[in-house]
Scaffold this active site. Structure first.
Site, PDB file in Angstrom:
ATOM      1  N   ASP A   1     -20.505  11.261   2.493  1.00 40.58           N
ATOM      2  CA  ASP A   1     -21.542  10.304   2.835  1.00 40.58           C
ATOM      3  C   ASP A   1     -21.596  10.076   4.336  1.00 40.58           C
ATOM      4  OD1 ASP A   1     -22.343   6.980   1.615  1.00 40.58           O
ATOM      5  OD2 ASP A   1     -23.572   8.754   1.925  1.00 40.58           O
TER       6      ASP A   1
ATOM      7  N   ASP B   1     -24.632   4.212  -5.265  1.00 39.38           N
ATOM      8  CA  ASP B   1     -23.590   3.281  -4.841  1.00 39.38           C
ATOM      9  C   ASP B   1     -23.092   2.458  -6.006  1.00 39.38           C
ATOM     10  OD1 ASP B   1     -25.690   2.814  -2.045  1.00 39.38           O
ATOM     11  OD2 ASP B   1     -23.898   4.064  -2.173  1.00 39.38           O
TER      12      ASP B   1
END
Lengths: 250, 406
Positions: free
Chosen positions: B199, B327
């Site tokens: 990420d 997430d």
């Protein structure tokens, strides 16, 4: 013993804090954030303490003085952190006041400050109950129960839930006392909070004696109700003072 | 004291948006922990049998391997998985660049249907089996099909009630997260860390796919077609009327101004943390690859110090917060895996993840550019898990089994 018993034990420890949360804290998002951050602070303090004590564990089962040392060091550390928490809160209060001035809203009222202190205390209390009581409750959801020899009249889960309830009360309300004591510079209030915490921690050492919990737990509840009464008196006085002030200034 | 006459204090509404995003994250994590506790507590069930997917292609863990073997195997697994996600993200970027938005939307809808129908069906069958719930095949299939179809519409047509949409998004997150927790233990932890690192790379490197995606979306002023959870903001006037702001209205007012830096709309904070779901090939059971789109903050510079500080700690006065479903999923995977060990680790990881989310929002307001949402929370969560497991548990069990508490 079953799911019902497990939920029952959890509610014994956390029921009053749940109702406090739902009625007071959940109305204002800022208070929820305060609860979460004070819970996190308590957890971090517990991790640091367990890191410090890890080389010395496991302690021998029947000797009580290492536990006394453990309790004393832990309480001192946590009280130190409470003072730090107060400092951070003071800074935040200044920021909030200047923000309120800018958007032309009233500054923080006394009840707001008391509620923030209550939320902070509730965070500490809930963290205590969760880590010392709830995390051990997993077997209680199964088909059996567990007794310890030191306190053989009552299942272990029930006695730890009862002790956790007393500590939740102590943590929640002593934070209010502490914040008011630091705000006003009142020595009595500032000193009484660590004393109460230490006394409560020491009283749990009474549980070391065989069947000691018969004496230890009621004394603990005495301390908890003393905290409640002192906090109530202090808050009542402050509210009366403020009301007299505001009616006198009109 | 007459409550109606007293003016509202500022702490009445401060931090509302943060809570609006923390609540669904907490609900998702709680549901996954509940599912893990219910479905994994029965040792006689055979559901712990092999869960083969792309994340276990390189190495399937077995108990008899040594720790080093397990670690190397887990590392290889995560490499394969991250490589697959990178390829998929680049394909997504390419499609977005070629403006195949309709195809992407159709594909998202299709994958949502597969998740709700297939994964949801599997979980429901496991639950029915566990609780011995009497229901027949045909009723079950009809209900499942209806549920899935409504879910697809709720997620992709915006005319549904916001609660229904949010509920379905959380449920999709729960389903995918539960299946990720079925991966072997070492693979899960190494995979989480690898995804956090990916990420960071994908968002902050200039060649990262997510950064390209975000820049294209900003320059065209379009939505990224993705499954994104939206917490609708609430604005208050002085007359204390509460209106729900449809955030698309605000965005359309920015179309006149082509310069990204000089947004003149002062009270606007559009924070987008998005993620796109791309379906992987299924081996045995379904697999989801998550891509996280970074946080974007389009607010102009604020001159005032205390207001910036409050914005910085996420307590600002306005804004629409959107959090991507990836997430949700990876936070829940972490907590679900912690639940497989003990509940104490669950509480520790939950607090760590919430703290990480708060820190990420703070960093966003300080840096004012695209930031990844996964790394801080995942790193804090992993650290707290190992600290709780190694240090905290021994300490607390020692104390409370002797009824010594403080």
């Amino acid at each position: 013993m079953t799911v019902a018993a497990g939920i029952g034990y959890a509610l014994v420890a956390l029921g009053p804090s749940l109702s406090l949360f739902v009625s007071v804290i959940s109305r204002k998002p800022f208070l929820i954030l305060t609860v979460l951050s004070s819970t996190l602070l308590w957890l971090v303090s517990l991790i640091i303490l367990s890191g410090l004590w890890r080389p010395f564990l496991p302690l021998k089962a029947n000797v009580w003085w290492p536990y006394a040392l453990l309790v004393v060091t832990s309480v001192c550390f946590q009280e130190g952190l409470r003072f730090l928490f107060w400092k951070v809160y003071k800074r935040l209060e200044d920021v909030l006041d200047s923000f309120a001035d800018r958007i032309s809203r009233p500054r923080l009222f006394l009840t707001d400050k008391l509620q923030i202190a209550l939320a902070g205390g509730l965070g500490h209390g809930v963290a205590h109950a969760v880590f010392f009581c709830l995390s051990l409750l997993t077997p209680a959801f199964g088909p059996a129960t567990f007794y310890v020899e030191r306190c053989s009249k009552v299942p272990f889960f029930l006695i730890s839930a009862i002790i956790a309830l007393a500590f939740v009360t102590i943590h929640t309300f002593s934070m209010v006392i502490a914040f008011e004591g630091y705000a006003k510079g009142n020595r009595v209030d500032q000193v009484i909070v660590p004393v109460i915490h230490l006394a409560a921690g020491m009283l749990t050492l009474v549980n070391f004696a065989s069947e000691g919990c018969v004496i230890g737990v009621p004394l603990l509840y005495l301390v908890a109700s003393l905290t409640l009464v002192h906090c109530g008196k202090m808050v009542w006085q402050r509210l009366l003072e403020t009301r007299n002030q505001s009616s006198a200034s009109r | 004291m007459d409550r109606n006459q007293r003016p509202r204090s500022i702490i009445d509404s401060l931090g509302e948006e943060l809570i609006a995003i923390l609540t669904p994250v907490s609900i998702c994590m709680f549901t996954v922990v509940l599912l893990v506790c219910i479905l994994n507590s029965d040792p006689s069930s055979s559901s712990s049998a092999s869960f083969s997917s792309i994340a276990t292609e390189a190495y399937s863990e077995s108990d008899s391997d040594s720790s080093w073997d397990k670690f190397v195997g887990a590392f290889l697994n995560s490499l394969v998985f991250v490589a697959a996600i990178t390829v998929a993200t680049f394909v997504l970027v390419l499609l977005f660049y070629l403006r195949c938005v309709k195809f992407l939307k159709f594909y998202m809808g299709f994958s949502a249907f597969i998740v709700l129908g297939n994964l949801g069906g599997e979980i429901l069958v496991l639950l029915i089996d566990r609780f011995r719930f009497p229901i027949d095949c045909i009723t079950f299939l009809i209900l499942l099909f209806n549920f899935s179809v409504v879910g697809v519409f709720a997620v992709f047509m915006s005319k549904f009630s916001i609660l229904v949409t949010q509920g379905y998004l959380v449920w999709i997150g729960v389903l995918v997260a539960y299946f990720f927790t079925l991966l072997p233990e070492w693979t899960t932890w190494v995979l989480l860390v690898a995804l956090a690192l990916y990420d960071i790379a994908a968002v902050l490197l200039p060649v990262g796919p997510l950064r390209l995606l975000v820049e294209m979306a900003i320059s065209r002023d379009e939505d990224i077609p993705a499954l994104v959870y939206e917490a609708r903001p609430v604005i208050r006037n002085d007359s204390r009327l509460v209106q729900r702001r449809v955030w698309r209205e605000q965005r359309s007012s920015q179309n006149d101004n082509n310069d990204v830096e000089n947004r003149t709309n002062r009270n606007e904070v559009v924070r987008v943390v998005g993620s796109a779901e791309v379906e992987e090939e299924r081996v045995g059971s379904s697999e989801r690859a998550e891509i996280s789109v970074p946080l974007i903050d389009r607010r102009p510079d604020q001159a005032e110090n205390s207001e910036t500080f409050l914005e910085g700690i996420g307590l600002g006065s306005s804004g629409a917060i959107k959090l991507g479903l990836g997430d949700f999923i990876f936070y829940s995977v972490l907590v679900g895996r912690a639940a497989m060990y003990d509940l104490m680790t669950v509480y520790a990881c939950y607090l760590a993840i919430i703290a990480g989310l708060g820190i990420t929002l703070m960093l966003l307001s300080v840096y004012q550019k695209a930031l990844p949402a996964l790394p801080v929370s995942i790193m804090l969560g992993v650290v707290f898990y190992f600290l709780a497991r190694l240090l905290l548990e021994v300490f607390v069990v020692q104390c409370s089994s002797n009824l010594v508490m403080f």
